[in-house]
Design a protein around this motif. Sequence first.
Motif, short mmCIF file in Angstrom:
data_model
loop_
_atom_site.label_atom_id
_atom_site.label_comp_id
_atom_site.label_asym_id
_atom_site.label_seq_id
_atom_site.Cartn_x
_atom_site.Cartn_y
_atom_site.Cartn_z
N ALA A 1 1.78 1.79 -5.92
CA ALA A 1 2.21 0.54 -6.56
C ALA A 1 3.59 0.66 -7.21
N ASP A 2 3.83 1.74 -7.92
CA ASP A 2 5.12 1.90 -8.60
C ASP A 2 6.27 1.98 -7.60
N PHE A 3 6.05 2.72 -6.51
CA PHE A 3 7.08 2.85 -5.48
C PHE A 3 7.34 1.50 -4.82
N ILE A 4 6.29 0.77 -4.48
CA ILE A 4 6.43 -0.53 -3.83
C ILE A 4 7.18 -1.51 -4.74
N ALA A 5 6.81 -1.51 -6.03
CA ALA A 5 7.43 -2.44 -6.97
C ALA A 5 8.92 -2.15 -7.16
N GLU A 6 9.26 -0.89 -7.29
CA GLU A 6 10.65 -0.55 -7.61
C GLU A 6 11.54 -0.42 -6.38
N SER A 7 11.00 0.09 -5.27
CA SER A 7 11.84 0.37 -4.11
C SER A 7 11.80 -0.70 -3.03
N ILE A 8 10.68 -1.43 -2.94
CA ILE A 8 10.55 -2.43 -1.87
C ILE A 8 10.71 -3.84 -2.43
N ILE A 9 9.86 -4.20 -3.40
CA ILE A 9 9.98 -5.52 -4.01
C ILE A 9 11.20 -5.61 -4.91
N LYS A 10 11.57 -4.45 -5.48
CA LYS A 10 12.72 -4.33 -6.37
C LYS A 10 12.54 -5.14 -7.65
N ASP A 11 11.33 -5.12 -8.15
CA ASP A 11 11.04 -5.71 -9.46
C ASP A 11 9.87 -4.94 -10.06
N TYR A 12 10.17 -4.07 -11.01
CA TYR A 12 9.16 -3.17 -11.58
C TYR A 12 8.01 -3.92 -12.23
N ARG A 13 8.23 -5.18 -12.58
CA ARG A 13 7.20 -5.95 -13.28
C ARG A 13 5.99 -6.26 -12.41
N THR A 14 6.10 -6.03 -11.11
CA THR A 14 4.98 -6.32 -10.21
C THR A 14 4.02 -5.13 -10.06
N ALA A 15 4.36 -3.96 -10.64
CA ALA A 15 3.55 -2.74 -10.44
C ALA A 15 2.12 -2.91 -10.94
N VAL A 16 1.95 -3.46 -12.14
CA VAL A 16 0.61 -3.63 -12.70
C VAL A 16 -0.21 -4.56 -11.82
N SER A 17 0.38 -5.63 -11.36
CA SER A 17 -0.32 -6.59 -10.50
C SER A 17 -0.74 -5.95 -9.19
N LEU A 18 0.10 -5.10 -8.62
CA LEU A 18 -0.23 -4.43 -7.36
C LEU A 18 -1.42 -3.49 -7.53
N LYS A 19 -1.49 -2.80 -8.66
CA LYS A 19 -2.62 -1.90 -8.91
C LYS A 19 -3.93 -2.69 -9.04
N ILE A 20 -3.87 -3.82 -9.69
CA ILE A 20 -5.06 -4.67 -9.80
C ILE A 20 -5.45 -5.21 -8.43
N LEU A 21 -4.44 -5.62 -7.67
CA LEU A 21 -4.68 -6.17 -6.34
C LEU A 21 -5.39 -5.17 -5.42
N ALA A 22 -5.11 -3.88 -5.62
CA ALA A 22 -5.71 -2.84 -4.77
C ALA A 22 -7.24 -2.89 -4.80
N PHE A 23 -7.82 -3.24 -5.95
CA PHE A 23 -9.28 -3.27 -6.08
C PHE A 23 -9.90 -4.43 -5.31
N SER A 24 -9.10 -5.44 -4.98
CA SER A 24 -9.64 -6.62 -4.29
C SER A 24 -9.75 -6.41 -2.79
N VAL A 25 -9.05 -5.42 -2.24
CA VAL A 25 -8.95 -5.26 -0.79
C VAL A 25 -10.31 -5.05 -0.11
N PRO A 26 -11.18 -4.13 -0.60
CA PRO A 26 -12.48 -3.98 0.08
C PRO A 26 -13.33 -5.25 0.07
N PHE A 27 -13.32 -5.97 -1.07
CA PHE A 27 -14.08 -7.22 -1.14
C PHE A 27 -13.53 -8.24 -0.14
N MET A 28 -12.20 -8.33 -0.07
CA MET A 28 -11.56 -9.26 0.85
C MET A 28 -11.92 -8.95 2.29
#
Length: 505
Positions: free
Chosen positions: A107-134
Amino acid sequence: MYKKSIVRGTAILTAANLITRVMGFFYRIYMSDAIGSEGIGLYQLVMPIYMLSWSITSSGFSTTVSRLTARENAKGNYSNISRIIISAVLLCIGVSLAVSLALFFGADFIAESIIKDYRTAVSLKILAFSVPFMAVGSCVRGYFLGIQQQSIPAASQILEQSVRIASILVLAPMLSSKGLEYACAAAVVGVLLGEAFSCIFTIISYNGFKNKQEYRKKADLSASKCLVLVLSMSVPLAAARVSASMLSAFENILIPQKLQAFGESAESAMSIYGNLTGMAIPLIQLPSALLVAVATALVPTITEASAIGNNRKISETVSLTIMFTSIIGIGTACLFAVFPHELSVAVYNKYELGDLLVKLVPACPLLYMQIVLSGILNGLGQHVFIFRNNIISSVINIIFICCLVPLYGTDAYIAGWCASLIVCTALSIYKVKKLTGTKLNAANFVFKPLVSAAAGGLTAKCVLNYLVPSRAVYVMIAAFMLIMYIVFLFAMGAVSREDIKRLRY
């Protein structure tokens, strides 16, 4: 089995889509007040990662289960369906856990290097838990769509949206004061809880719905053969969706960056991005709820018809579907063209959003047509063609974003989107006509709806001049215009009673 009409399924899915879209608008209106345009822009940066995760873990399996279930159902091989679902769910769980772990720890790498906005890191980590349910929920919903029992997927959509809204209502006031990073995270928690509740509901429904007597019969598909069958169909589908999602995510990440190159500040670019992708585009997509339902219902319906060789019925269904899609698209485009600011005020209470909305008008009929054509082509098994079309669309968009957005801003992005839709819609229509032998009447599909829409729009505009402006009046005048549009369609012979009757068969 094919004699089942797609109308019932389409009506159920349409009702669910409309309900969830309306709920989604209240959700977005509240979000715009709670976290602002910049916060919505931040949330919209996370959503492409969500869609990419869905493409990897869910898209191929859901469509595969739907098609295989429809095929076995049409042939009366009910005993094979259970094994297909079990195989698909097991594969879903394995893939989704891998994606979930990669998303959480990266999540940290994606937020800072790909999305280029560190503020999305926390949201990405939360989003990870939704993937199996989805993933599991989408897979099981494919079973219900395959047997044309759309009420369960419809109910799961409404449940998911309800949980999302409840979550943002509770969490946004608590977290917004801590900054946009946590305000965005509150919205993503809603996504997680919505997927979890929807998945659990779908699994419980499946266990209670299936006819255990039928599935006790001996299956002629072994477990290993089911795994191979599911993989052979789902991998190409997933590859197409993943490629399209990756390019779409790239597009969405580029837009705020290129708006800054156009001269906007970081905050202003994020706000413009939020207004465009989080408000204006969802508004023009609202009427597509019906067409998304049609496209979803067409996949198992056309698959069943193909399984029993009913080519005449396929051609009639395709022709009628394209005609009504064109009518809906042109009427909606005229509505947004005549009342862009009024609708923006009625929905978001933001007059300036109408400037963006009117620029998106040309995309309406093309977008709606492409949704339905994709459903038809999916039912015909044209996954490679859809994949190629998605790539072409994304490449056109990326060229416009990279080369022209820094010079012309959002106008260039909208022009690129319309250009990609024109190319892909033209290619899809040609492919469908070639495969099905469908004949399209340009007068009924284009000319008469255009004249009817213009007449309905002018009539409504004249009536509005005698009314006192308000949000309620704007809603009523929009409804009046649509009624007049329908009246003119019948008056010009673009639609007949026979066409309405044909929808039932």
